[in-house]
Design an enzyme around this catalytic site. Sequence first.
Site, PDB file in Angstrom:
ATOM      1  N   ARG A 394      32.109   3.374  13.936  1.00 36.46           N
ATOM      2  CA  ARG A 394      32.054   3.805  12.534  1.00 36.46           C
ATOM      3  C   ARG A 394      32.571   2.727  11.578  1.00 36.46           C
ATOM      4  O   ARG A 394      32.007   2.524  10.497  1.00 36.46           O
ATOM      5  CB  ARG A 394      32.871   5.090  12.391  1.00 36.46           C
ATOM      6  N   VAL A 427      29.810   7.385   3.185  1.00 40.10           N
ATOM      7  CA  VAL A 427      29.726   7.794   4.582  1.00 40.10           C
ATOM      8  C   VAL A 427      30.563   9.061   4.705  1.00 40.10           C
ATOM      9  O   VAL A 427      31.779   9.036   4.480  1.00 40.10           O
ATOM     10  CB  VAL A 427      30.244   6.693   5.521  1.00 40.10           C
ATOM     11  N   SER A 428      29.919  10.163   5.031  1.00 37.34           N
ATOM     12  CA  SER A 428      30.582  11.468   5.003  1.00 37.34           C
ATOM     13  C   SER A 428      31.694  11.559   6.042  1.00 37.34           C
ATOM     14  O   SER A 428      31.785  10.752   6.972  1.00 37.34           O
ATOM     15  CB  SER A 428      29.559  12.578   5.243  1.00 37.34           C
ATOM     16  N   ALA A 429      32.541  12.555   5.869  1.00 36.71           N
ATOM     17  CA  ALA A 429      33.646  12.774   6.795  1.00 36.71           C
ATOM     18  C   ALA A 429      33.103  13.024   8.209  1.00 36.71           C
ATOM     19  O   ALA A 429      32.094  13.715   8.382  1.00 36.71           O
ATOM     20  CB  ALA A 429      34.490  13.954   6.332  1.00 36.71           C
TER      21      ALA A 429
END
Length: 783
Positions: A394, A427-429
């Site tokens: 990530r 960038v989402s959780a």
Amino acid sequence: MIVVPKKQAWQDHYAEGKGFRQVGEVERTLLAEHTPVPDGGGRALDVGCGTGELAVTLAGMGYTVDAVDYAEEALKRARADHAEVKGVRWWCLDIEREPLPETAPDEEPGFDLITLRLCIAFISNRTALLRTLGTQLRAGGAIVIITPLAETTPAERQSIALDEDEIELLSEGFGAAARFDAEGLAVLVLRGPAGEVSVVERGRPAPQAVFGASAVVTDTDGRVLLGRSTRGMWELPAGGVETGESAQATAVRELAEETGLVAMEPDAHVVTILHDDRQDVRRVAAVVRITSWTGQLDLREPLKFLRWEWFPLHTLANIGRIFAPSALALNAVWPGVVHRPPESHSYPCAARYGPVAGEPVEAVRLREQMAESVIRGGWAPSSRVQAALRAVPRHRFVPEAPLETAYDDEIAVATVREDGGAVVSSVSAPWLQADMAEQLRLEPGMHVLEVGSGGYNAEFLAHLVGDRGRVVSVDLDPFVVRRAERLCAEAGSGRVTAVLGDGSRGAPGHVPPGGFDAVIITHTATDIAPAWREQLAEGGRLVVPLDIGGYTRSITLVRRGDVLHAEHWTYCGFVRDRGATARTVPTATFADGEVTVRWESGTAGDTTGLEEALGGERYELSTGLVVAGQFNFETLQIFAATALRGFCRLSVPSESGLVAQVDAAAVVADGSLAYLTHIKISDGPEPADWRSEFYIHAYGPAGPELAERFARCVRTWDREIREGGYPALSIHPAGTPDDQLPPGDLLDTPACRMVFGWPGRPSRVPAPSSMHELVSPRGREET
């Protein structure tokens, strides 16, 4: 060049009983004067603590101290010599490569004081390390560096000292720097970041250097190589292309000539050609990504460079002064990693490469920690999604963020902002990405459409569909698409295709036979674009963050013919849509701008007389609903938004006395307004002990009537819906006749007709009078 002793040399140094100059009285006085312990105690980090004298000094001042050194022999002596000292923890770790000591669960993260005494000259990547340590300072904290001066140090001991240029460089990138003398030692006190990186130019380039090449190289930790030039800025290895030489050959040659690192031309890939104007010279440069190299880092051209360092990518945001072409080259490989680079023209090359290996050990640990947290939360029940959480790096898709931020399981990382600061891409959780991926039910070999790009989520899905699968990621922002392409080239599987286009049209030209097996929308949608349904295979699943009256829920829809049926709801928040279907939200302000009414459905209501009404007396009505603790009423929000005529949202500044909360569900009609609030009626030591009562507050001549209607809505929800969860939702194409719709509350949008079948509310849907209007199934005046 400073020679950095190896770990074994330090082990031998301390094993032989050697040490360093004792902490002097002047040093103690300076520390006490400029870095006193904060009220309530402070936490300090002593880097390169050696045998521990400074760490003990700091503990005596009142600090709780983490003392670190990578020579275990030094720590053995420290523990033995200071066994009776309280408040010091001794850690054996490499400060440049290993994570800092963890904060206790009840302790605020970070440090009030970080010290580096007589060790800075031995740290090879000292500038990068200081940037990293700076992010660990608490508010008001300081970094203190104590070092010998080259001008007063004997020639045979120059390796332990810094000259004036190196000392000046240590201060770069900090907001405040003070220097003191301690009996021949320089003492630097550094505080606060200086702000954004400064992209600078040097003099007019020589004509023969107009066409050049920059080499972008990373190490096994994923850090990028930059040199501090004698011109006072950071630069990539670079130089002019010579006659008969390719850009790749130039980059390889310059890398060897300037740094001693050796690369082969097949491992050198032209990412893009940059073109910009510098005074009267047109500057053309190839950005060459080198994916493999050998050798040892060396200072081969001391007349051009003072030193070479490896920088974690997130530290580039406050590196100080960086040469403009180098900033452009870094952004070509990792778009956005250097903020606000100068204007240039970029001509991307078709050559593919990657993925490029390299990540710090800490990233592996944090990724596993993130995965475990998401799994414990119940968001990733399947083994395949769990494996993807552990596998996909990530942090490489948010290179501008520290590792701790990239792998925080609850944080969405903003990657693109508008000039005003609003986030337009992120960038989402991790927990939410895992939940949405679970709802897609992906299998190996499937084809997925992602609307709203960025890189990580697409790569996460690509991991789930495997070697035979494919992910098409669409975005209307050229920067976002280029970023996704580059980051996927650096760290991806090669199974993601980034496409520039308006996601509301899907991905024409990329639709597989029979349609996509799954479609995922990664921005808030106020409508369901026909292309999403049409390009979805029969039985395929669409996961979309749907805005309903201003409340967003990630809803899983399954296609059955021309109808989409909801199977799952998750409370969430996303960036707004910017495509052709993006909806303008009408607003109206009252009471000298203190009150804002928003119609999230897209059609403004009649506000005639509302200004006068808000200046009048407030009517209050209890709903009779008393709830305990931190009560979850998320289905009440959606129910009110779909069942109340005239529904809107009310916003006021928190200091306003006109209404009792910042954001509230409301209705506007007949020159009057009513809104939902809750009042604490009893307190207690724990949230579970609290009790709150739901009230309706209203203004205007029709206020009592609106309040009663709103209160009936709340009571209906409490009696019939509260325990039943979300409604059965079906989404039909626009124009579907009323008699072909199921019973339920109806919401019409430009592209579809949404029918909400709430538990315990079977009813016949009436024909809506206009698009966007929210109507009650039992009549306009009744809930």
